[in-house]
Write a protein that holds these residues in place. Structure first.
Motif, short mmCIF file in Angstrom:
data_model
loop_
_atom_site.label_atom_id
_atom_site.label_comp_id
_atom_site.label_asym_id
_atom_site.label_seq_id
_atom_site.Cartn_x
_atom_site.Cartn_y
_atom_site.Cartn_z
N ILE A 10 2.61 3.18 2.43
CA ILE A 10 1.65 3.22 3.68
C ILE A 10 2.68 3.17 5.07
CG2 ILE A 10 -0.56 2.65 5.19
CD1 ILE A 10 -1.33 1.76 2.31
N ALA A 11 3.40 1.85 4.53
CA ALA A 11 4.52 1.79 5.26
C ALA A 11 5.20 2.80 6.35
CB ALA A 11 4.73 0.78 6.12
N SER A 12 5.68 3.96 5.38
CA SER A 12 7.08 4.64 5.49
C SER A 12 6.06 5.59 6.55
CB SER A 12 7.48 4.74 4.39
OG SER A 12 6.67 5.29 3.39
N ALA A 13 4.33 5.59 5.47
CA ALA A 13 4.07 6.90 6.69
C ALA A 13 2.57 7.07 7.68
CB ALA A 13 3.45 7.40 5.12
N SER A 57 2.57 -4.31 -3.50
CA SER A 57 3.49 -4.06 -2.79
C SER A 57 4.52 -2.64 -2.55
CB SER A 57 5.19 -5.31 -3.09
OG SER A 57 5.66 -5.03 -4.52
N ARG A 58 4.79 -1.52 -3.40
CA ARG A 58 4.97 -0.87 -3.28
C ARG A 58 3.85 0.00 -2.26
NH1 ARG A 58 5.86 3.75 -7.84
NH2 ARG A 58 6.16 5.19 -6.96
N LEU A 59 2.38 0.11 -2.96
CA LEU A 59 1.55 0.36 -1.75
C LEU A 59 2.00 0.46 -0.59
CD1 LEU A 59 -1.94 0.09 -4.28
CD2 LEU A 59 -0.82 1.98 -3.36
N ARG A 101 -0.71 -5.50 4.94
CA ARG A 101 -0.97 -6.81 3.92
C ARG A 101 -2.19 -7.64 4.59
NH1 ARG A 101 4.85 -6.60 2.57
NH2 ARG A 101 5.41 -8.29 4.82
N GLY A 102 -1.96 -7.94 5.89
CA GLY A 102 -3.32 -8.26 6.60
C GLY A 102 -4.13 -7.68 6.24
N LEU A 103 -4.27 -6.82 6.77
CA LEU A 103 -5.63 -5.94 6.63
C LEU A 103 -6.51 -6.00 5.20
CD1 LEU A 103 -7.22 -4.18 8.21
CD2 LEU A 103 -6.49 -1.92 7.08
N LEU A 104 -5.29 -5.87 4.09
CA LEU A 104 -5.45 -6.08 2.71
C LEU A 104 -6.29 -7.45 2.30
CD1 LEU A 104 -2.90 -3.85 1.28
CD2 LEU A 104 -5.31 -3.08 1.50
#
Length: 204
Positions: free
Chosen positions: A40-43, A34-36, A52-55
């Motif tokens: 990533i979303a913030s950057a 969740s932190r990762l 999450r879907g991609l992961l």
């Protein structure tokens, strides 16, 4: 911040030198998915849901290739491969497939990723080696400066920042919490300390 290491004794003694010492990284904690995702979303322009879907798709796709005997390259991170084992002793070459199981996934970093994680290291202070403890006021100023640049701190990170051992680090963090400007979040291995929101009365 530099990663900390400590020295441990090897269980394999040598004839000339006796037991050898080897460096071992001191964990700063576990970064959850969740932190990762949020980082990533913030950057990037991706939403947390898209990441999450991609992961999830990446996990399923990699599993499919690995169980079919492929090695999988993941960007410049490295290579993944499957290791198998027999669940019964092998006495001849006619062992049947139902006795073969996947044991684990092996990971080999790429040269470019090894260069990315190369950094500075410093010796982790052992509690018995700490003869002079820094004052709580010095530690307070270091923590306040740290929280201006970071969202949270853990007990381990606080020990590294101030040089306090585990006992005094937790004692000081709890004292700052009682003072009201620090706040606890989580528990156990997931315990974090964050800067408490400033009250309106305090901002006047």
């Amino acid at each position: 911040m530099a990663a900390n290491y400590e020295l441990k004794e090897s269980n394999l003694p040598t004839v000339q030198e006796g037991k050898k010492l080897y460096p071992c990284i001191v964990s700063s904690g576990t970064i959850k998915t969740s932190r990762l995702v949020n980082h990533i979303a913030s950057a990037t322009t991706f939403t947390p849901g898209e990441i999450r879907g991609l992961l999830h798709a990446l996990s399923d796709t990699m599993a499919g290739y690995l169980k079919n005997g492929y090695h999988v390259e993941l960007g410049d991170i490295g290579y993944f491969s499957l290791k198998i084992k027999a669940v019964t002793p092998i006495e001849n070459k006619k062992v049947r497939a139902e006795f073969i199981r996947a044991e684990k996934v092996k990971f080999r970093t790429s040269a470019s990723f090894r260069r990315k994680i190369a950094g500075d290291f410093k010796r982790h202070p052992h509690p018995k080696e700490a003869t002079v403890l820094p004052s709580i006021e010095v530690c307070r100023k270091k923590l306040q400066a740290y929280l201006k640049e970071n969202h949270f701190i853990t007990r381990i990170l606080y020990s590294r920042l101030t040089g306090c051992n585990k006992y005094y680090a937790l004692k000081q963090l709890n004292e700052f919490t009682r003072e009201g400007w620090l706040k606890r979040k989580g528990a156990g291995n997931q315990l974090l300390f964050v800067k408490a929101a400033q009250r309106k009365d305090d901002s006047k």
